[in-house]
Write an enzyme that holds these catalytic residues in place. Structure first.
Site, PDB file in Angstrom:
ATOM      1  N   GLY A  16       0.821  -1.214   0.000  1.00 35.83           N
ATOM      2  CA  GLY A  16       0.000   0.000   0.000  1.00 35.83           C
ATOM      3  C   GLY A  16       0.851   1.259   0.000  1.00 35.83           C
ATOM      4  N   GLU A  35      11.126   3.487   5.728  1.00 33.82           N
ATOM      5  CA  GLU A  35      11.058   2.029   5.947  1.00 33.82           C
ATOM      6  C   GLU A  35      12.313   1.605   6.700  1.00 33.82           C
ATOM      7  OE1 GLU A  35       8.730  -0.725   5.133  1.00 33.82           O
ATOM      8  OE2 GLU A  35      10.238  -1.442   6.544  1.00 33.82           O
ATOM      9  N   CYS A  43       4.267  -8.650   1.943  1.00 34.11           N
ATOM     10  CA  CYS A  43       3.947  -9.455   0.757  1.00 34.11           C
ATOM     11  C   CYS A  43       5.216  -9.907   0.040  1.00 34.11           C
ATOM     12  CB  CYS A  43       3.049  -8.669  -0.185  1.00 34.11           C
ATOM     13  SG  CYS A  43       2.605  -9.610  -1.653  1.00 34.11           S
ATOM     14  N   CYS A  48       3.165 -13.237   0.639  1.00 34.33           N
ATOM     15  CA  CYS A  48       2.690 -13.787  -0.641  1.00 34.33           C
ATOM     16  C   CYS A  48       3.795 -14.361  -1.537  1.00 34.33           C
ATOM     17  CB  CYS A  48       1.976 -12.718  -1.469  1.00 34.33           C
ATOM     18  SG  CYS A  48       1.226 -11.377  -0.564  1.00 34.33           S
ATOM     19  N   LYS A  51       5.965 -17.276  -0.027  1.00 33.65           N
ATOM     20  CA  LYS A  51       4.999 -18.380   0.149  1.00 33.65           C
ATOM     21  C   LYS A  51       4.665 -19.033  -1.184  1.00 33.65           C
ATOM     22  CE  LYS A  51       1.097 -17.924  -0.650  1.00 33.65           C
ATOM     23  NZ  LYS A  51       0.159 -17.190   0.144  1.00 33.65           N
ATOM     24  N   TYR A 177      -5.520 -18.970   6.749  1.00 33.15           N
ATOM     25  CA  TYR A 177      -4.741 -19.024   5.505  1.00 33.15           C
ATOM     26  C   TYR A 177      -3.317 -19.543   5.746  1.00 33.15           C
ATOM     27  CZ  TYR A 177      -7.786 -15.672   2.874  1.00 33.15           C
ATOM     28  OH  TYR A 177      -8.800 -15.031   2.221  1.00 33.15           O
ATOM     29  N   GLU A 181      -1.713 -23.066   4.496  1.00 38.30           N
ATOM     30  CA  GLU A 181      -0.717 -23.024   3.426  1.00 38.30           C
ATOM     31  C   GLU A 181       0.597 -23.655   3.883  1.00 38.30           C
ATOM     32  OE1 GLU A 181      -2.376 -19.276   0.787  1.00 38.30           O
ATOM     33  OE2 GLU A 181      -0.705 -18.893   2.126  1.00 38.30           O
ATOM     34  N   ARG A 204     -12.339 -20.892   8.731  1.00 38.40           N
ATOM     35  CA  ARG A 204     -13.641 -20.338   9.122  1.00 38.40           C
ATOM     36  C   ARG A 204     -13.983 -19.172   8.192  1.00 38.40           C
ATOM     37  NH1 ARG A 204     -14.976 -16.417  12.814  1.00 38.40           N
ATOM     38  NH2 ARG A 204     -12.829 -16.246  13.568  1.00 38.40           N
ATOM     39  N   GLY A 261      -3.251 -15.747  13.387  1.00 42.22           N
ATOM     40  CA  GLY A 261      -3.675 -14.397  13.042  1.00 42.22           C
ATOM     41  C   GLY A 261      -2.533 -13.398  13.082  1.00 42.22           C
ATOM     42  N   THR A 310      -3.024  -7.971  -0.024  1.00 39.57           N
ATOM     43  CA  THR A 310      -2.219  -7.021  -0.806  1.00 39.57           C
ATOM     44  C   THR A 310      -3.018  -6.266  -1.875  1.00 39.57           C
ATOM     45  OG1 THR A 310      -0.007  -7.823  -0.437  1.00 39.57           O
ATOM     46  CG2 THR A 310      -0.435  -7.048  -2.639  1.00 39.57           C
ATOM     47  N   HIS A 435     -12.801 -26.684 -23.897  1.00 37.61           N
ATOM     48  CA  HIS A 435     -12.738 -28.110 -23.628  1.00 37.61           C
ATOM     49  C   HIS A 435     -11.379 -28.681 -24.014  1.00 37.61           C
ATOM     50  CE1 HIS A 435     -14.517 -31.960 -22.806  1.00 37.61           C
ATOM     51  NE2 HIS A 435     -14.070 -32.413 -23.962  1.00 37.61           N
ATOM     52  N   GLU A 440     -14.449 -25.156 -17.492  1.00 36.29           N
ATOM     53  CA  GLU A 440     -15.691 -25.214 -18.275  1.00 36.29           C
ATOM     54  C   GLU A 440     -16.871 -25.710 -17.442  1.00 36.29           C
ATOM     55  OE1 GLU A 440     -15.916 -28.158 -21.509  1.00 36.29           O
ATOM     56  OE2 GLU A 440     -14.311 -29.293 -20.530  1.00 36.29           O
TER      57      GLU A 440
END
Ligand code: NDP
Length: 453
Positions: A16, A35, A43, A48, A51, A177, A181, A204, A261, A310, A435, A440
């Site tokens: 962000g 930073e 991320c 992300c 991972k 998540y 994962e 959940r 969490g 993200t 197909h 499909e």
């Protein structure tokens, strides 16, 4: 007129923050971004991207195992964790460099250090003060580490990305998540994996049938599920860690991963010095334009704890910048957010679960398909697919779509656009399938499941 060092000072160079800084600079604003770690935030560095790299590594296990059925004679080759870890690190260093070039190229000044608010327009970074007309907080979150006996012996996802060696046995605590994962990744990479979760089922909030199919997939992968129990304490015994659970049973591993969490990174931010209020979970309170309780301070992304994904933070950043610097007041539409879980096989989902749809609408129709994909009738692997379509009967609008199966996240992205555009079941029915694909199925489901709703 007061003059400030910057038009915009962004704290936190994650998804962000970087987007907001770059785009604001593109509109001509004088921008700095602060930073204290590598550029790119969770991320890129601890979420992300690494991972997904691990998840690709895990997929190879099943590609090798399934290849025999297609005539490839070799056995599953040996796996070298250090190679994966180092190649992942190199890729992330490359991405860090790209972020730096993107920011510098846009004219954003990068300030290295830890920022603290010291007033409505002022920030201190390692003893040095900066002023800005607007301050944007985009500092994200960090893994939750409950204050329970021995929990400091466990690792979180932050450390899981940098393990020296892969353990022989791992215990994953949680059912969201990250737990799902990592349990899948560990199991595929040959770790004897146990997952302990307080609920009866993992994930959940996801569609119940997806949860059921995921539970079966985890079991097929060899993950031992210990459900309906919490971990009360962790103890070390030599190289082994033991987690005592609320049922009286204990589980052991050389590694315990807490995935229970994430919490917003607000405790050392100095929010009170600018009058920025937090909610009871420590997240920054903002209005629909990301304005905090201090007029000149804004916040977005995981630190506001709305939807901690993200692509959502990026949308929030775009709306914030357009509103503040382009004279086009914009809010984020949080309706119909697709998401994926990179389990094995993965999940792709968009819109309402069946339970949510039943709650919201008078009558719904549910279409579903459970099958063994062509690839796996030959590979012999127990990888099954399940797809579900939820339709609001009176308007024919598709209100939910869910899939667990190979390529589900890739498939769901396009359908998410269709749902956002208000696609009806009739439109899906008139769409010609590609197909042979699994996707499909979503345009060939004809008979709704018997339902009393
Ligand atoms: P989640 O919120 O997804 O899951 C947390 C899990 O921990 C839940 O199963 C929860 O149980 C359990 N839990 C919470 N507190 C405790 C406790 N004190 N004791 C035992 N269990 C507990 O968090 P994650 O950390 O997995 O991920 C954080 C967020 O990051 C996600 O929600 C998602 O937004 C994002 N993310 C997205 C990914 C993706 O897009 N693929 C991947 C990874 C993260 P219960 O369900 O009972 O509350």
């Amino acid at each position: 007129m007061t003059s400030f060092d910057y038009d915009l000072l962004v704290i936190g160079a994650g998804s962000g923050g970087v987007r907001a800084a770059r785009i604001a600079a593109g509109y001509g604003a004088k921008v700095a971004i602060v930073e204290y770690r590598e550029l790119g935030g969770t991320c890129v560095n601890l979420g992300c991207i690494p991972k997904k790299i691990f998840s690709y590594a895990a997929n190879f296990r099943y590609e090798f195992e399934g290849a025999k059925g297609f005539g490839w004679a070799s056995e599953v080759p040996a796996f070298a964790w250090p190679t994966l870890r180092e190649n992942k690190n190199a890729e992330i260093a490359r991405l860090n460099g790209i972020y730096e070039r993107l920011l510098s190229g846009a004219g954003v000044e990068i300030v290295q250090g830890r920022a603290q608010l010291i007033g409505p327009h002022a920030v201190e970074v390692d003893g040095k003060s900066f002023s800005a007309e607007r301050i944007l907080i985009a500092v994200g979150g960090r893994p939750n580490r409950p204050d329970q006996p021995g929990f400091d012996l466990a690792i979180t996802s932050d450390q899981a990305f940098h393990l020296e060696t892969l353990p022989k046995r791992a215990v994953v605590v949680g059912g969201g998540y990250i737990a799902v994962e990592f349990a899948g990744i560990f199991a595929a990479l040959g770790v004897d994996t146990t997952l302990v979760h307080r609920g009866a089922r993992v994930l959940r909030g996801f569609d119940e049938d997806i949860r059921t199919h995921l539970t079966e997939s985890l079991e097929h992968q060899g993950v031992k599920l210990h459900l309906n129990r919490t971990v009360d304490r962790i103890e070390r015994n030599g190289h082994t860690l033991r987690a005592d659970t609320s049922t009286g049973e204990s589980v052991e591993g050389e590694l315990i991963l807490l995935a229970v969490g994430r919490v917003p990174n607000t405790d050392t931010l100095g929010v009170d010095r600018a009058g920025v209020e937090l909610d009871d979970r420590g997240a920054i309170k903002v209005d629909e334009y990301f304005r905090t309780t201090c007029d000149s301070v804004y916040a977005l992304g995981d630190v506001i704890n709305r939807v901690t994904l993200t692509p959502v933070a990026i949308h929030e950043a775009m709306a914030f910048v357009r509103t503040q610097f382009a004279d086009t007041s914009q809010v984020v539409d949080y309706d119909v957010i697709p998401s994926a879980v990179f389990s094995h096989p993965p999940i792709g989902t968009v819109g309402l679960s069946e339970l949510q749809a039943v709650d919201k609408y008078d009558k719904i129709d549910v279409y579903e398909s459970a099958f063994r994909p062509l690839k796996h009738t030959i590979s012999g692997l127990e990888h099954r697919s399940y797809m579900k379509l939820i339709v609001h009967r009176s308007t024919d609008r598709v209100v939910g779509m869910h899939m667990i199966g190979d390529d589900a996240p890739e498939i769901m992205q396009g359908f998410a656009a269709a749902i956002k555009a208000g696609v009806t079941k009739a439109v899906l029915d008139s769409t010609i399938g590609i197909h042979p694909t699994a996707a499909e199925e979503f345009v060939t489901m004809r008979i709704p499941r018997a339902s009393d709703s």
